[in-house]
Design a protein around this motif. Structure first.
Motif, short mmCIF file in Angstrom:
data_model
loop_
_atom_site.label_atom_id
_atom_site.label_comp_id
_atom_site.label_asym_id
_atom_site.label_seq_id
_atom_site.Cartn_x
_atom_site.Cartn_y
_atom_site.Cartn_z
N ALA A 285 8.81 -5.13 -1.60
CA ALA A 285 8.20 -5.09 -2.94
C ALA A 285 7.70 -6.46 -3.37
CB ALA A 285 9.18 -4.52 -3.97
N GLN A 318 5.48 4.60 -1.69
CA GLN A 318 6.45 3.94 -2.55
C GLN A 318 7.47 4.97 -3.03
OE1 GLN A 318 4.75 1.81 -5.86
NE2 GLN A 318 6.49 0.44 -5.99
N ASP A 320 12.07 5.96 -2.94
CA ASP A 320 13.47 5.69 -2.68
C ASP A 320 13.62 4.92 -1.36
OD1 ASP A 320 16.24 5.83 -2.05
OD2 ASP A 320 16.43 7.67 -3.23
N THR A 326 9.66 5.74 3.34
CA THR A 326 9.27 4.82 2.27
C THR A 326 8.84 3.47 2.83
OG1 THR A 326 10.76 5.89 0.70
CG2 THR A 326 10.08 3.64 0.18
N GLY A 329 10.06 -0.16 -1.91
CA GLY A 329 11.08 0.30 -2.84
C GLY A 329 10.90 -0.32 -4.21
N PRO A 330 11.97 -0.38 -4.99
CA PRO A 330 11.89 -0.92 -6.34
C PRO A 330 11.98 -2.44 -6.36
CG PRO A 330 14.12 -0.23 -5.90
CD PRO A 330 13.32 0.13 -4.67
N ASN A 331 11.65 -3.01 -7.50
CA ASN A 331 11.97 -4.42 -7.73
C ASN A 331 13.41 -4.52 -8.22
OD1 ASN A 331 8.72 -4.37 -8.22
ND2 ASN A 331 9.43 -6.25 -7.27
N HIS A 361 4.78 1.92 -11.69
CA HIS A 361 4.47 3.23 -11.14
C HIS A 361 4.77 4.31 -12.18
CE1 HIS A 361 4.07 6.56 -8.39
NE2 HIS A 361 3.76 5.74 -7.39
N LEU A 364 7.17 7.31 -10.75
CA LEU A 364 8.51 6.90 -10.32
C LEU A 364 9.31 6.28 -11.45
CD1 LEU A 364 7.68 5.37 -6.83
CD2 LEU A 364 8.75 7.58 -7.29
N TYR A 368 9.96 0.47 -10.31
CA TYR A 368 8.93 0.58 -9.28
C TYR A 368 7.59 0.10 -9.82
CZ TYR A 368 12.38 3.34 -6.76
OH TYR A 368 13.52 3.75 -6.12
N TYR A 369 7.07 -0.97 -9.18
CA TYR A 369 5.76 -1.51 -9.57
C TYR A 369 4.77 -1.24 -8.45
CZ TYR A 369 2.60 -4.39 -12.30
OH TYR A 369 1.55 -4.80 -13.10
N ARG A 370 3.63 -0.70 -8.81
CA ARG A 370 2.64 -0.32 -7.81
C ARG A 370 2.10 -1.55 -7.07
NH1 ARG A 370 -1.86 2.45 -10.95
NH2 ARG A 370 -2.68 2.99 -8.88
#
Length: 490
Positions: A285, A318, A320, A326, A329-331, A361, A364, A368-370
């Motif tokens: 990420a 993007q 889990d 995947t 993942g998330p920040n 996102h 999500l 979660y940032y695109r």
């Protein structure tokens, strides 16, 4: 006992400190939250001055015995820790994924095997560490590496265990004792490595783990007068504070700090390779200090390169990080997500254009940032000059080598750089002029522990890896012996 154990996806983790070979609780705790879904992973012992004092005292007490331990025995114990990592690789991978949100497949296949390799590599390097004797007017010079003393290691949250053991392994190999302060957002695998080290037979007090916040536990550790080395990976502002504390006690410090690294794509580059290199920068990420977040493309191929990069970025999956499919993942934390989004919003307000992404996102939610690609950015703009530490790339064009090098070097950082070109002579010319601790040509993130690693400018101070690590963690001694004055036949 059970009140101090948290269970993460079936893996039991002790939430207390590890000091002097024992588990130590604190009066206060802090909550560890998973970035995947916001669930609570555990209430973690929150150390401060008291725990820091106890840990340094334990390290100081254990130091003479550990420093006197023969190299072969220290190496054997490091290899035993590596074996323990191998045995618990799946546990470590699962816990780390829940704690920092990075991909489970990456932890299984790359990160945790690298953790074991850190210990084996420095065990091997220790046994061949030597400098050839030399003579001066008939006198013999012998260079040796003497253990320095208790070492404080402060590590970040983006690759918690890999970066912690990158410091722990050489410090222990050098004969130093260690106090580790892991990042408060990702403390769990540091607790597990303490268990693994104890099971491997590492003597009490040689490795200690103090959990807590930097302003409390970290500050008390780096300012302690009995500490002999400090190694820190993190932000520039925190490094400045640590440097002040280290200076007060004249303690050598090593800093691996931020980056704003460039990827230079020349018109003669393999564009498929260059696009792949650019997409790699979204790994974890975008939470990678070495990430080439500034993409600089030679004008004649900029349109085609951009089209391919947008298409490939849009295909990234993007979601889990525990799922095999995947890609991102998330920040790590709400504060980090707000920071990333703030950078992007200000850039867009200043005239930048998002070719991909540009927002959290929508479906999500959570952290979660695109993956984002921004163009139309000025060289002196915040988004180009400051480290975002998220899945955000900027794209600029250049007309010739001179402008490419100028743009690449025109920040306060100098951690890494990546160059894509089909011309060997150009690669040699350009890399010679880049300000960076590491330069990759037509590749990215190829790391060897025997190579020097560190940053220039505000990306860091010092180099570690191979003998450079021992140079830092040791007091280097030169013993000069005269050819005369000996008695007997010895």
């Amino acid at each position: 006992m059970t009140e101090h154990i948290t269970t993460v996806a079936g893996v039991a983790v002790d939430t207390r400190h590890w000091i002097g070979g024992e588990r130590v609780a604190s009066v206060r705790t802090f909550t560890d939250v998973s970035p995947i879904d916001g669930s609570t992973l555990g209430e973690i012992a929150r150390g401060g001055a008291t725990e820091a004092e106890a840990a340094v005292a334990a390290a100081r007490t254990a130091f003479p015995g550990w420093a006197a331990t023969p190299r072969t025995e220290r190496a054997r114990l490091l290899r035993a820790i590596a074996d323990g990592v191998d045995k618990r690789l799946e546990d470590l991978a699962i816990v780390e994924t829940h704690d920092n949100g990075a991909l489970l497949r990456s932890h299984r296949r790359g990160v945790m095997p690298r953790v074991a390799h850190n210990f084996r590599f420095f065990a091997d390097w220790l046994l061949r560490l030597e400098h050839e004797d030399f003579t001066t007017r008939g006198h013999t010079n012998h260079v040796s590496w003497d253990a320095a003393g208790p070492s404080v290691l402060i590590t970040p949250w983006n690759a918690p265990l890999m970066l912690a053991t990158w410091k722990i392994a050489p410090a222990l190999a050098a004969g130093n004792t260690v106090v580790l302060k892991p990042a408060e957002w990702t403390p769990l695998t540091a607790s597990l490595i303490a268990d693994i080290a104890a099971e491997a037979g590492l003597p009490a007090g040689v490795l200690n783990v103090v959990q807590g916040y930097g302003a409390e536990a970290g500050s008390a550790l780096v300012s302690h007068p009995d500490v002999r080395r400090i190694s820190f990976t993190g932000s520039v502002p925190t490094a400045r504070r640590i440097a002040g504390a280290a200076a007060a006690n004249l303690v050598p410090a090593s800093f691996e700090l931020g980056g704003k690294s460039p990827l230079l794509v020349f018109a003669d580059a393999d564009l498929d390779l260059a696009v792949d290199l650019a997409v790699e920068q979204y790994d974890n990420a975008g939470q990678v200090c070495l990430a080439a977040s500034r993409v600089l493309v030679e004008a004649p191929v900029a349109e085609e390169f951009t089209r391919r990069l947008v298409e490939q970025t849009a295909r990234l999956r993007q979601g889990d990080p525990r799922e095999e499919a995947t890609d991102i993942g998330p920040n790590i934390h709400p504060r980090q997500l707000e920071k990333i989004d703030g950078f992007v919003r200000r850039a867009l307000a200043a005239g930048a254009r998002a070719l991909v992404g540009g927002t959290p996102h929508e479906k999500l939610g959570g952290l979660y940032y695109r993956p984002t690609l921004l163009t139309g950015v000025a060289q002196d703009s915040e988004i180009v000059q400051e480290e975002v530490f998220g899945p955000v790339l900027t794209l600029q064009t250049f007309t010739d080598e001179e402008e490419a090098v100028h743009l690449a070097n025109d920040t306060r950082f100098g951690l890494a750089a990546t160059v894509a070109t089909g011309d060997r002579e150009r690669a040699a010319r350009v890399t010679a002029r880049l300000v960076a601790g590491t330069v990759w040509v037509n590749c990215f993130f190829v790391r060897d522990l025997q190579a020097p690693f560190g940053g220039s400018r505000q990306s860091g101070v010092g180099r570690e890896g191979g003998t450079w690590s021992f140079d830092f963690y040791c007091d280097i001694k030169n013993t000069v012996s005269a050819p005369k004055g000996w008695k007997g036949h010895g």
